[in-house]
Design a protein around this motif. Sequence first.
Motif, PDB file in Angstrom:
ATOM      1  N   PRO A 153       0.819  -1.222   0.000  1.00 31.77           N
ATOM      2  CA  PRO A 153       0.000   0.000   0.000  1.00 31.77           C
ATOM      3  C   PRO A 153       0.852   1.271   0.000  1.00 31.77           C
ATOM      4  O   PRO A 153       0.480   2.277  -0.617  1.00 31.77           O
ATOM      5  CB  PRO A 153      -0.825  -0.127   1.283  1.00 31.77           C
ATOM      6  N   GLU A 154       1.995   1.231   0.687  1.00 33.18           N
ATOM      7  CA  GLU A 154       2.874   2.402   0.724  1.00 33.18           C
ATOM      8  C   GLU A 154       3.485   2.667  -0.642  1.00 33.18           C
ATOM      9  O   GLU A 154       3.592   3.818  -1.083  1.00 33.18           O
ATOM     10  CB  GLU A 154       3.967   2.202   1.780  1.00 33.18           C
ATOM     11  N   ARG A 157       0.838   4.230  -2.726  1.00 32.42           N
ATOM     12  CA  ARG A 157       0.640   5.637  -2.348  1.00 32.42           C
ATOM     13  C   ARG A 157       1.730   6.513  -2.951  1.00 32.42           C
ATOM     14  O   ARG A 157       1.457   7.585  -3.488  1.00 32.42           O
ATOM     15  CB  ARG A 157       0.633   5.767  -0.825  1.00 32.42           C
ATOM     16  N   ARG A 158       2.977   6.067  -2.876  1.00 28.26           N
ATOM     17  CA  ARG A 158       4.088   6.858  -3.407  1.00 28.26           C
ATOM     18  C   ARG A 158       4.013   7.007  -4.923  1.00 28.26           C
ATOM     19  O   ARG A 158       4.493   8.002  -5.484  1.00 28.26           O
ATOM     20  CB  ARG A 158       5.409   6.200  -3.031  1.00 28.26           C
ATOM     21  N   VAL A 160       1.490   7.578  -6.748  1.00 28.90           N
ATOM     22  CA  VAL A 160       0.459   8.518  -7.207  1.00 28.90           C
ATOM     23  C   VAL A 160       1.074   9.810  -7.751  1.00 28.90           C
ATOM     24  O   VAL A 160       0.664  10.316  -8.802  1.00 28.90           O
ATOM     25  CB  VAL A 160      -0.534   8.834  -6.061  1.00 28.90           C
ATOM     26  N   ASP A 252      -5.738  10.638  -5.747  1.00 26.69           N
ATOM     27  CA  ASP A 252      -6.136  10.383  -4.366  1.00 26.69           C
ATOM     28  C   ASP A 252      -5.205   9.339  -3.765  1.00 26.69           C
ATOM     29  O   ASP A 252      -5.438   8.131  -3.878  1.00 26.69           O
ATOM     30  CB  ASP A 252      -7.592   9.891  -4.337  1.00 26.69           C
ATOM     31  N   ALA A 253      -4.132   9.799  -3.122  1.00 27.24           N
ATOM     32  CA  ALA A 253      -3.122   8.889  -2.588  1.00 27.24           C
ATOM     33  C   ALA A 253      -3.694   7.982  -1.507  1.00 27.24           C
ATOM     34  O   ALA A 253      -3.363   6.791  -1.438  1.00 27.24           O
ATOM     35  CB  ALA A 253      -1.943   9.684  -2.035  1.00 27.24           C
ATOM     36  N   THR A 254      -4.583   8.531  -0.667  1.00 28.48           N
ATOM     37  CA  THR A 254      -5.192   7.726   0.389  1.00 28.48           C
ATOM     38  C   THR A 254      -6.081   6.643  -0.204  1.00 28.48           C
ATOM     39  O   THR A 254      -6.075   5.487   0.241  1.00 28.48           O
ATOM     40  CB  THR A 254      -6.009   8.616   1.340  1.00 28.48           C
ATOM     41  N   VAL A 256      -5.825   5.262  -3.181  1.00 26.63           N
ATOM     42  CA  VAL A 256      -4.962   4.255  -3.812  1.00 26.63           C
ATOM     43  C   VAL A 256      -4.376   3.343  -2.749  1.00 26.63           C
ATOM     44  O   VAL A 256      -4.347   2.119  -2.900  1.00 26.63           O
ATOM     45  CB  VAL A 256      -3.848   4.941  -4.627  1.00 26.63           C
ATOM     46  N   HIS A 257      -3.888   3.932  -1.665  1.00 27.97           N
ATOM     47  CA  HIS A 257      -3.326   3.161  -0.552  1.00 27.97           C
ATOM     48  C   HIS A 257      -4.355   2.177  -0.008  1.00 27.97           C
ATOM     49  O   HIS A 257      -4.070   0.981   0.184  1.00 27.97           O
ATOM     50  CB  HIS A 257      -2.867   4.126   0.552  1.00 27.97           C
ATOM     51  N   ASP A 258      -5.569   2.657   0.243  1.00 23.84           N
ATOM     52  CA  ASP A 258      -6.591   1.813   0.852  1.00 23.84           C
ATOM     53  C   ASP A 258      -7.051   0.696  -0.090  1.00 23.84           C
ATOM     54  O   ASP A 258      -7.315  -0.433   0.343  1.00 23.84           O
ATOM     55  CB  ASP A 258      -7.791   2.663   1.278  1.00 23.84           C
TER      56      ASP A 258
END
Length: 282
Positions: A153-154, A157-158, A160, A252-254, A256-258
């Motif tokens: 997930p990290e 997030r990166r 994005v 939306d980084a959050t 994508v992470h989720d």
Amino acid sequence: MHSPFDAAGFFPITHNLINFCPTRQDTLCFHARLACARDACSAQAKEDEDALPLLGKKAKGRLMEYVKRPVHQSVYEDIRDQILFGDMAPGQAVTIQGLADTLKAGMTPVREAIRRLTSDGALNMTENRRVSVPVITHNCIEELEFMRKTLEPELARRAVSKITDAAKEVLRAHDNALNSAISQGDIKGYLTHNYHFHATLYQAAEAPIMTATVDRLWLRFGPSLRVVCGRHGTMNLPDKHADLLAALDCNDATGVHDAMAEDVHQGMIQIREALHATTELN
């Protein structure tokens, strides 16, 4: 520098290559194109091959140097793909002679590939020098799940803020191919495009240490994914890629992470269930 790849992340073979210096992202897009072409046996691949004589000598030389792999690397990647995409079952014995015959390769590059893959954790070597595909245990699953939930997930997030439009199109191409494989019950196609979807996204994060670690994790549980597919069928496999792509389009980084966290969570649940079922049968 403007990327030589077209809007879909594909390499137009007649592009002027005289001053082409590929970036890491270009390399990723190019190899994704080759994977898609092989799987789909696309007419474009044939057109690209036919167009090679049209290139100037210098440009053709640069292109061939760009895509040519040394024999030892080719053998390593071929065996690695067999492990990743379920051609080798957990617990299956592996021999140098058997792989050399299958790949029509020399003993030396096969031996070197086995050494590297053993170091990667993709193969096990016992004290009597026997080599086999690892069998995942309950303890292994706990560690794999923790590492995947922490890193993947990290990395997503990166990615994005760094991913290119070309790489996004490569992601969509792999997701479309993956969806097609799911609907057709094509397990090999699902495993192949699911891996390349994740690998493309993680490479875009430009975090090489984490990406290399995740790639080794996938080598460890890849054979077990084939067991999951055989047990659940392709229609019941986890796929949060649509949610991830929608969040990616919105930067939306959050989100994508989720989406990636949920994709990993669902996948590990099914691997755990498959292991339980196998244990009960034995």
